[in-house]
Every structure is written in C-alpha cells, then in structure tokens.
Design a protein around this motif. Structure first.
Motif, PDB file in Angstrom:
ATOM      1  N   GLU A 164       0.836  -1.198   0.000  1.00 23.66           N
ATOM      2  CA  GLU A 164       0.000   0.000   0.000  1.00 23.66           C
ATOM      3  C   GLU A 164       0.872   1.250   0.000  1.00 23.66           C
ATOM      4  OE1 GLU A 164      -2.424  -0.322   3.441  1.00 23.66           O
ATOM      5  OE2 GLU A 164      -3.666  -1.946   2.629  1.00 23.66           O
ATOM      6  N   ALA A 165       0.322   2.324  -0.521  1.00 24.22           N
ATOM      7  CA  ALA A 165       1.057   3.586  -0.556  1.00 24.22           C
ATOM      8  C   ALA A 165       1.261   4.132   0.851  1.00 24.22           C
ATOM      9  CB  ALA A 165       0.311   4.607  -1.412  1.00 24.22           C
ATOM     10  N   ALA A 166       2.373   4.825   1.047  1.00 24.55           N
ATOM     11  CA  ALA A 166       2.659   5.457   2.332  1.00 24.55           C
ATOM     12  C   ALA A 166       3.439   6.729   2.085  1.00 24.55           C
ATOM     13  CB  ALA A 166       3.439   4.508   3.255  1.00 24.55           C
ATOM     14  N   ALA A 167       3.395   7.633   3.065  1.00 26.95           N
ATOM     15  CA  ALA A 167       4.032   8.945   2.910  1.00 26.95           C
ATOM     16  C   ALA A 167       4.799   9.314   4.158  1.00 26.95           C
ATOM     17  CB  ALA A 167       2.976  10.013   2.618  1.00 26.95           C
ATOM     18  N   LEU A 168       5.671  10.276   4.012  1.00 30.06           N
ATOM     19  CA  LEU A 168       6.350  10.909   5.136  1.00 30.06           C
ATOM     20  C   LEU A 168       5.901  12.361   5.214  1.00 30.06           C
ATOM     21  CD1 LEU A 168      10.086   9.770   4.759  1.00 30.06           C
ATOM     22  CD2 LEU A 168       8.444   8.967   6.454  1.00 30.06           C
ATOM     23  N   HIS A 169       5.949  12.920   6.423  1.00 33.70           N
ATOM     24  CA  HIS A 169       5.798  14.360   6.529  1.00 33.70           C
ATOM     25  C   HIS A 169       7.064  15.009   5.952  1.00 33.70           C
ATOM     26  CE1 HIS A 169       2.043  14.223   8.614  1.00 33.70           C
ATOM     27  NE2 HIS A 169       2.539  13.457   9.580  1.00 33.70           N
ATOM     28  N   VAL A 170       7.102  16.311   5.950  1.00 31.06           N
ATOM     29  CA  VAL A 170       8.226  17.011   5.333  1.00 31.06           C
ATOM     30  C   VAL A 170       9.542  16.474   5.891  1.00 31.06           C
ATOM     31  CG1 VAL A 170       9.356  19.244   5.062  1.00 31.06           C
ATOM     32  CG2 VAL A 170       6.868  19.069   4.876  1.00 31.06           C
ATOM     33  N   GLN A 171      10.420  16.085   4.975  1.00 32.71           N
ATOM     34  CA  GLN A 171      11.676  15.430   5.325  1.00 32.71           C
ATOM     35  C   GLN A 171      12.853  16.212   4.770  1.00 32.71           C
ATOM     36  OE1 GLN A 171      12.585  12.281   6.941  1.00 32.71           O
ATOM     37  NE2 GLN A 171      14.568  13.279   6.677  1.00 32.71           N
ATOM     38  N   ARG A 172      13.818  16.517   5.639  1.00 31.79           N
ATOM     39  CA  ARG A 172      15.050  17.111   5.127  1.00 31.79           C
ATOM     40  C   ARG A 172      15.928  16.009   4.544  1.00 31.79           C
ATOM     41  NH1 ARG A 172      19.659  20.988   8.000  1.00 31.79           N
ATOM     42  NH2 ARG A 172      21.146  20.817   6.269  1.00 31.79           N
ATOM     43  N   TYR A 173      16.361  16.218   3.310  1.00 31.85           N
ATOM     44  CA  TYR A 173      17.298  15.282   2.673  1.00 31.85           C
ATOM     45  C   TYR A 173      18.135  16.100   1.706  1.00 31.85           C
ATOM     46  CZ  TYR A 173      19.031  10.748   1.110  1.00 31.85           C
ATOM     47  OH  TYR A 173      19.834   9.663   0.851  1.00 31.85           O
ATOM     48  N   ASP A 174      19.333  16.470   2.143  1.00 34.17           N
ATOM     49  CA  ASP A 174      20.212  17.285   1.307  1.00 34.17           C
ATOM     50  C   ASP A 174      20.717  16.462   0.125  1.00 34.17           C
ATOM     51  OD1 ASP A 174      19.762  19.114   3.264  1.00 34.17           O
ATOM     52  OD2 ASP A 174      21.766  18.999   4.148  1.00 34.17           O
ATOM     53  N   VAL A 175      20.968  17.131  -0.984  1.00 34.03           N
ATOM     54  CA  VAL A 175      21.393  16.431  -2.191  1.00 34.03           C
ATOM     55  C   VAL A 175      22.771  16.918  -2.630  1.00 34.03           C
ATOM     56  CG1 VAL A 175      19.036  16.024  -2.992  1.00 34.03           C
ATOM     57  CG2 VAL A 175      20.220  18.115  -3.675  1.00 34.03           C
ATOM     58  N   PRO A 176      23.564  16.044  -3.241  1.00 34.71           N
ATOM     59  CA  PRO A 176      24.878  16.471  -3.738  1.00 34.71           C
ATOM     60  C   PRO A 176      24.732  17.625  -4.716  1.00 34.71           C
ATOM     61  CG  PRO A 176      24.689  14.079  -3.775  1.00 34.71           C
ATOM     62  CD  PRO A 176      23.316  14.604  -3.476  1.00 34.71           C
ATOM     63  N   PHE A 177      25.598  18.617  -4.548  1.00 38.08           N
ATOM     64  CA  PHE A 177      25.536  19.804  -5.406  1.00 38.08           C
ATOM     65  C   PHE A 177      26.953  20.329  -5.579  1.00 38.08           C
ATOM     66  CE2 PHE A 177      24.774  24.444  -6.018  1.00 38.08           C
ATOM     67  CZ  PHE A 177      24.081  24.346  -7.223  1.00 38.08           C
ATOM     68  N   ARG A 178      27.429  20.302  -6.803  1.00 37.20           N
ATOM     69  CA  ARG A 178      28.833  20.649  -7.075  1.00 37.20           C
ATOM     70  C   ARG A 178      29.148  22.100  -6.762  1.00 37.20           C
ATOM     71  NH1 ARG A 178      27.163  17.438 -11.447  1.00 37.20           N
ATOM     72  NH2 ARG A 178      28.160  15.374 -11.508  1.00 37.20           N
TER      73      ARG A 178
END
Length: 236
Positions: free
Chosen positions: A85-99
């Motif tokens: 079944e589908a599931a969600a998270l509340h707002v999540q911080r997840y930084d991404v690689p950025f050159r």
C-alpha cells in the motif's frame, strides 16, 4: 466523417513529461527510471542514477550528524514493500549532492510518497517514488525571523518553531491535495487509454522486465482504492 480513434497512450512519454519528480525503484531499491523533473530537482542526470541503489545515487550528507533521511526513507520503502500500500512521510530534510556548494551538498526539504506497482497476483514488482520539493516553503519562517532581527524586532524562538510546524502541516496537506488531484486526473486518462489497447509493450528500459504499463496500472488501482483523507499513512 467519423472521428478517428484515439492514439494509444505513450506511457513512457507521459512519465518523462510529468512535472512532479518521480523515481521508479526495483524491489531491491535499485533505480530503474527517473523523469526529467527528478533530474532538475536533484541536480543529477538520469544516466548518473539509473542502475544504482537509491542511497548510493543520492547519498546522505556525511558532514551532517543529524541527517535522518536514509533511515526514514528506508522505513517508508520497507512499509510499502511489506504492505503493498502507498505510504508517505511528513516534510523530510534530505540534502542532495551539489557541485556548486562549498560543502558539496545543498539543503533540501521534500514531501515524499511511495506507491507500489502490483502484478495481477497482488505482488509488489516496483515502487513509484514521488516527491515535491518544498524547500522554499520550509525556509520562509527563517527568512521572516531574519527580517525581524534586522529591524530589532526579534521573533521568539518558540513562536518560530510553532509557525514552522504549522507551515509544514499546511504544506503537506497542500502537496497531498495536489498529488491526489493529479493522480485521479491521470488515472482517468490511463483508464481511457488502456480500454483502447489490450497490450502495451513499452518497457521502462532494457534493464528490467517491469513494464511502464504496470506502473500505470498501479497508479490506476491506487487512485481507485485510496479513500480521500488528509494524508496517506505516514511512517513513524
């Protein structure tokens, strides 16, 4: 003159053109596909991530000891794989690689939801991972607080925290409402398209036997069965 019959839907083209960032993951969490919106939101080209484990393609910031994105998303994926079944998270911080960043990462906040693609027997064959980039909304309370400080009218820290939580709840609800609208709208188009075509042989890619039609069918089932509500089930 009778109208010409509608052309069969090109599901791969629809997937790539969708404005919401989407990843298709295998049950082993290896990335099978990424659409253009995902490339733009994460600063990673499709060819950089397809064929890699999701947490290898998008690693956590090793310089952030408080980073909990990998743990929380792992729990989300596990829940969807186990429950179907589908599931969600509340707002999540997840930084991404950025050159272009001195630290090599850019701060990002997301509203994530994962949906299963099911085979005719109800077994999960893939995950459709959908995120909305809500970084700008999340940063707004901090921007307001800085403005108050510059004018010698500081905002109380507790007030700012309450405002941020309220903003996050409002944003999560808005993102869900928009997502459900898009899913239901897309489901209606997919039903019409699939009713005119018995077999859709367009695969997501040569690396997998998972068909894009299966992903589409999974979305149709999700839209048809997911009852209206404030949020999809959240992962603790």
């Amino acid at each position: 003159m009778a109208p010409s019959p509608p052309s069969p839907a090109d599901f791969e083209a629809v997937f790539r053109a969708t404005t919401s960032p989407l990843l298709v993951l295998g049950t082993d969490l290896v990335i099978l596909e990424a659409n253009r919106a995902c490339e733009e939101a994460t600063f990673r080209e499709r060819d950089e991530v397809v064929g890699r484990h999701v947490f290898d393609a998008y690693p956590a910031d090793p310089n952030d000891p408080d980073a909990d994105g990998v743990r929380n998303l792992s729990a989300l994926f596990r829940r969807v794989l186990e429950s179907g079944e589908a599931a969600a998270l509340h707002v999540q911080r997840y930084d991404v690689p950025f050159r272009g960043s001195p630290t090599g990462f850019r701060e990002k906040y997301w509203s994530p939801v994962s949906s299963p693609a099911l085979d005719p027997d109800g077994e999960v064959t893939a995950l459709l991972h959908h995120v909305e980039d809500v970084t700008g909304f999340h940063e707004e309370p901090a921007r307001v607080e800085r403005a108050h400080r510059r004018t010698d009218t500081p905002t109380a820290r507790t007030h700012t925290a309450v405002a941020r939580r309220g903003c996050e709840r409002h944003l999560a609800q808005a993102a869900y409402d928009l997502r459900r609208y898009r899913e239901l709208e897309e489901a209606a188009r997919l039903r019409r398209a699939m009713s005119t075509r018995a077999t859709i042989d367009q695969a997501i890619g040569q690396r997998t036997n998972t068909k894009l039609r299966d992903i589409a069918a999974g979305l149709v089932r999700l839209a048809a069965t997911d009852p209206p509500g404030p949020l999809l089930p959240d992962v603790p």
